[in-house]
Design a protein around this motif. Structure first.
Motif, PDB file in Angstrom:
ATOM      1  N   ASP A 133       0.840  -1.200   0.000  1.00  0.00           N
ATOM      2  CA  ASP A 133       0.000   0.000   0.000  1.00  0.00           C
ATOM      3  C   ASP A 133       0.875   1.250   0.000  1.00  0.00           C
ATOM      4  O   ASP A 133       0.633   2.211  -0.746  1.00  0.00           O
ATOM      5  CB  ASP A 133      -0.911  -0.028   1.229  1.00  0.00           C
ATOM      6  CG  ASP A 133      -2.160   0.816   1.073  1.00  0.00           C
ATOM      7  OD1 ASP A 133      -2.245   1.595   0.108  1.00  0.00           O
ATOM      8  OD2 ASP A 133      -3.058   0.706   1.932  1.00  0.00           O
ATOM      9  N   ARG A 134       1.886   1.268   0.854  1.00  0.00           N
ATOM     10  CA  ARG A 134       2.787   2.420   0.927  1.00  0.00           C
ATOM     11  C   ARG A 134       3.528   2.638  -0.382  1.00  0.00           C
ATOM     12  O   ARG A 134       3.851   3.781  -0.752  1.00  0.00           O
ATOM     13  CB  ARG A 134       3.797   2.234   2.062  1.00  0.00           C
ATOM     14  CG  ARG A 134       3.212   2.403   3.458  1.00  0.00           C
ATOM     15  CD  ARG A 134       4.242   2.189   4.535  1.00  0.00           C
ATOM     16  NE  ARG A 134       5.339   3.147   4.459  1.00  0.00           N
ATOM     17  CZ  ARG A 134       6.388   3.137   5.281  1.00  0.00           C
ATOM     18  NH1 ARG A 134       6.467   2.206   6.240  1.00  0.00           N
ATOM     19  NH2 ARG A 134       7.340   4.040   5.168  1.00  0.00           N
ATOM     20  N   LEU A 135       3.791   1.563  -1.098  1.00  0.00           N
ATOM     21  CA  LEU A 135       4.490   1.664  -2.376  1.00  0.00           C
ATOM     22  C   LEU A 135       3.557   2.036  -3.529  1.00  0.00           C
ATOM     23  O   LEU A 135       4.012   2.250  -4.655  1.00  0.00           O
ATOM     24  CB  LEU A 135       5.184   0.334  -2.696  1.00  0.00           C
ATOM     25  CG  LEU A 135       6.449   0.022  -1.886  1.00  0.00           C
ATOM     26  CD1 LEU A 135       6.852  -1.430  -2.069  1.00  0.00           C
ATOM     27  CD2 LEU A 135       7.581   0.950  -2.295  1.00  0.00           C
ATOM     28  N   HIS A 168      -9.463  -2.823   8.901  1.00  0.00           N
ATOM     29  CA  HIS A 168      -9.446  -1.363   8.752  1.00  0.00           C
ATOM     30  C   HIS A 168      -8.570  -0.941   7.579  1.00  0.00           C
ATOM     31  O   HIS A 168      -8.944  -0.045   6.813  1.00  0.00           O
ATOM     32  CB  HIS A 168      -8.936  -0.707  10.030  1.00  0.00           C
ATOM     33  CG  HIS A 168      -8.759   0.776   9.893  1.00  0.00           C
ATOM     34  ND1 HIS A 168      -9.822   1.643   9.827  1.00  0.00           N
ATOM     35  CD2 HIS A 168      -7.635   1.541   9.767  1.00  0.00           C
ATOM     36  CE1 HIS A 168      -9.373   2.884   9.675  1.00  0.00           C
ATOM     37  NE2 HIS A 168      -8.048   2.842   9.642  1.00  0.00           N
ATOM     38  N   ALA A 169      -7.413  -1.578   7.440  1.00  0.00           N
ATOM     39  CA  ALA A 169      -6.504  -1.215   6.348  1.00  0.00           C
ATOM     40  C   ALA A 169      -7.162  -1.445   4.994  1.00  0.00           C
ATOM     41  O   ALA A 169      -7.054  -0.611   4.079  1.00  0.00           O
ATOM     42  CB  ALA A 169      -5.213  -2.024   6.461  1.00  0.00           C
ATOM     43  N   LEU A 173      -8.498   1.566   2.439  1.00  0.00           N
ATOM     44  CA  LEU A 173      -8.031   1.629   1.048  1.00  0.00           C
ATOM     45  C   LEU A 173      -9.223   1.781   0.104  1.00  0.00           C
ATOM     46  O   LEU A 173      -9.189   2.593  -0.835  1.00  0.00           O
ATOM     47  CB  LEU A 173      -7.227   0.370   0.722  1.00  0.00           C
ATOM     48  CG  LEU A 173      -6.406   0.364  -0.576  1.00  0.00           C
ATOM     49  CD1 LEU A 173      -5.274  -0.660  -0.484  1.00  0.00           C
ATOM     50  CD2 LEU A 173      -7.264   0.041  -1.792  1.00  0.00           C
ATOM     51  N   TYR A 174     -10.288   1.005   0.353  1.00  0.00           N
ATOM     52  CA  TYR A 174     -11.494   1.129  -0.481  1.00  0.00           C
ATOM     53  C   TYR A 174     -12.080   2.534  -0.388  1.00  0.00           C
ATOM     54  O   TYR A 174     -12.493   3.121  -1.399  1.00  0.00           O
ATOM     55  CB  TYR A 174     -12.537   0.105  -0.046  1.00  0.00           C
ATOM     56  CG  TYR A 174     -12.287  -1.309  -0.533  1.00  0.00           C
ATOM     57  CD1 TYR A 174     -11.824  -1.553  -1.816  1.00  0.00           C
ATOM     58  CD2 TYR A 174     -12.545  -2.413   0.290  1.00  0.00           C
ATOM     59  CE1 TYR A 174     -11.617  -2.850  -2.266  1.00  0.00           C
ATOM     60  CE2 TYR A 174     -12.333  -3.707  -0.156  1.00  0.00           C
ATOM     61  CZ  TYR A 174     -11.866  -3.920  -1.435  1.00  0.00           C
ATOM     62  OH  TYR A 174     -11.657  -5.197  -1.874  1.00  0.00           O
ATOM     63  N   ASP A 181     -19.147   1.157  -0.736  1.00  0.00           N
ATOM     64  CA  ASP A 181     -19.950  -0.044  -0.516  1.00  0.00           C
ATOM     65  C   ASP A 181     -19.064  -1.226  -0.137  1.00  0.00           C
ATOM     66  O   ASP A 181     -19.408  -2.024   0.747  1.00  0.00           O
ATOM     67  CB  ASP A 181     -20.790  -0.371  -1.761  1.00  0.00           C
ATOM     68  CG  ASP A 181     -19.963  -0.449  -3.035  1.00  0.00           C
ATOM     69  OD1 ASP A 181     -18.832   0.086  -3.064  1.00  0.00           O
ATOM     70  OD2 ASP A 181     -20.444  -1.038  -4.016  1.00  0.00           O
ATOM     71  N   HIS A 182     -17.889  -1.333  -0.785  1.00  0.00           N
ATOM     72  CA  HIS A 182     -16.946  -2.379  -0.420  1.00  0.00           C
ATOM     73  C   HIS A 182     -16.441  -2.161   1.010  1.00  0.00           C
ATOM     74  O   HIS A 182     -16.292  -3.115   1.787  1.00  0.00           O
ATOM     75  CB  HIS A 182     -15.750  -2.380  -1.378  1.00  0.00           C
ATOM     76  CG  HIS A 182     -16.057  -2.931  -2.743  1.00  0.00           C
ATOM     77  ND1 HIS A 182     -16.966  -2.359  -3.583  1.00  0.00           N
ATOM     78  CD2 HIS A 182     -15.549  -4.000  -3.407  1.00  0.00           C
ATOM     79  CE1 HIS A 182     -17.023  -3.041  -4.713  1.00  0.00           C
ATOM     80  NE2 HIS A 182     -16.169  -4.050  -4.629  1.00  0.00           N
TER      81      HIS A 182
END
Length: 287
Positions: A133-135, A168-169, A173-174, A181-182
């Protein structure tokens, strides 16, 4: 970190016996808070028996956990991994030390090695997702977070962790990409498996707000505050949910409650937003 290591291998040689003795003294020093002494004994254990992978691994932990020397920590973990290339825990810890150094691409490689050697290693899947995610590798991060959830829905990263950080992560991100909704689906599943996580309850409220489901959002914020009465974000967002669903009286009461709380003084931006909304609502009532 366990306190004692036993020399239980069949035919354990004299070098390993002496190295285990040194390692145990080092671990006792670690437990007593003497990190420098722990390092000395662990390095001596490795001098006596350079093939002692566990000593290299535990030495890495001392450097990482107590001395914040991430370069030396990585060196210890790498040495352990060179001796036991399929050890998923060694690869995982090396990945965390590389993250601490900001070497994210190298960290991804180690986390991938960890999950390749242990597909059920939920903690490694989660850290892999965070690093991807950070990348900016968001598609890969979604897959890794999902695997972390599948392998352990109640994952806790520490004794104090109420659980659900991997949910949560993924949901966050969604939300960042407008897939509310996701996010709601992920948070709802997360709350079912980690009922004491206020972060998941609050996140569910935020995601429901994004979808215009204000009644349900208010329920989530109320549940958050029931578990953590001083939760400033939930307090403020509950007022917003009341406002958005047309409950002016409820919004005003909640805003006044928020502004009177200690949480407001700790969040100047939200305090200003709350005061502005309260003034607007009170002026509307006077018209």
């Amino acid at each position: 970190m366990s306190l004692l290591v036993a020399c239980v291998l069949v035919g354990c040689n004299a070098d390993r016996t002496a190295a285990v003795r040194e390692l145990n003294v080092g671990m006792e020093a670690f437990q007593a808070g003497s990190s420098s002494e722990a390092v000395e004994h662990m390095e001596e254990a490795l001098r006596i028996d350079p093939t002692f992978a566990e000593a290299a691994y535990l030495l890495g932990q001392v450097y990482q956990m107590r001395l914040n020397n991430y370069e030396e920590a990585a060196r210890g973990y790498r040495r352990a991994l060179d001796l036991e290339p399929t050890n998923a825990q060694y690869a995982y810890r090396l990945g965390t030390a590389l993250v601490d150094q900001g070497k994210l691409d190298d960290a991804v490689t180690q986390f991938e090695k960890a999950v390749a050697n242990d597909e059920t290693f939920s903690r490694a899947w989660f850290r892999l997702g965070l690093t991807q995610d950070r990348l900016g590798n968001h598609t890969d991060a979604v897959a890794s977070y999902t695997r972390a959830i599948e392998t352990n829905p109640r994952l806790r990263m520490s004794k104090e962790d109420p659980g659900g950080e991997h949910y949560h992560a993924l949901a966050d991100l969604y939300l960042r990409f407008g897939l509310s909704d996701h996010a709601v689906q992920v948070y709802e599943n997360g709350v079912q498996n980690n009922a004491t996580s206020t972060r998941l309850l609050h996140g569910l409220g935020v995601a429901r707000m994004e979808l215009g489901r204000f009644d349900e959002a208010a329920q989530s914020f109320e549940a958050t505050m029931k578990q953590e009465p001083g939760h400033g974000s939930a307090n403020f967002n509950l007022a917003v949910a009341h406002h958005r669903r047309g409950d002016t009286d409820g919004a005003v009461a909640q805003l006044e409650s928020f502004l009177a709380s200690g949480a407001a003084t700790q969040d100047v931006a939200r305090q200003a937003a709350a005061q502005a909304l309260l003034t607007e609502l009170q002026e509307d009532e006077e018209k």
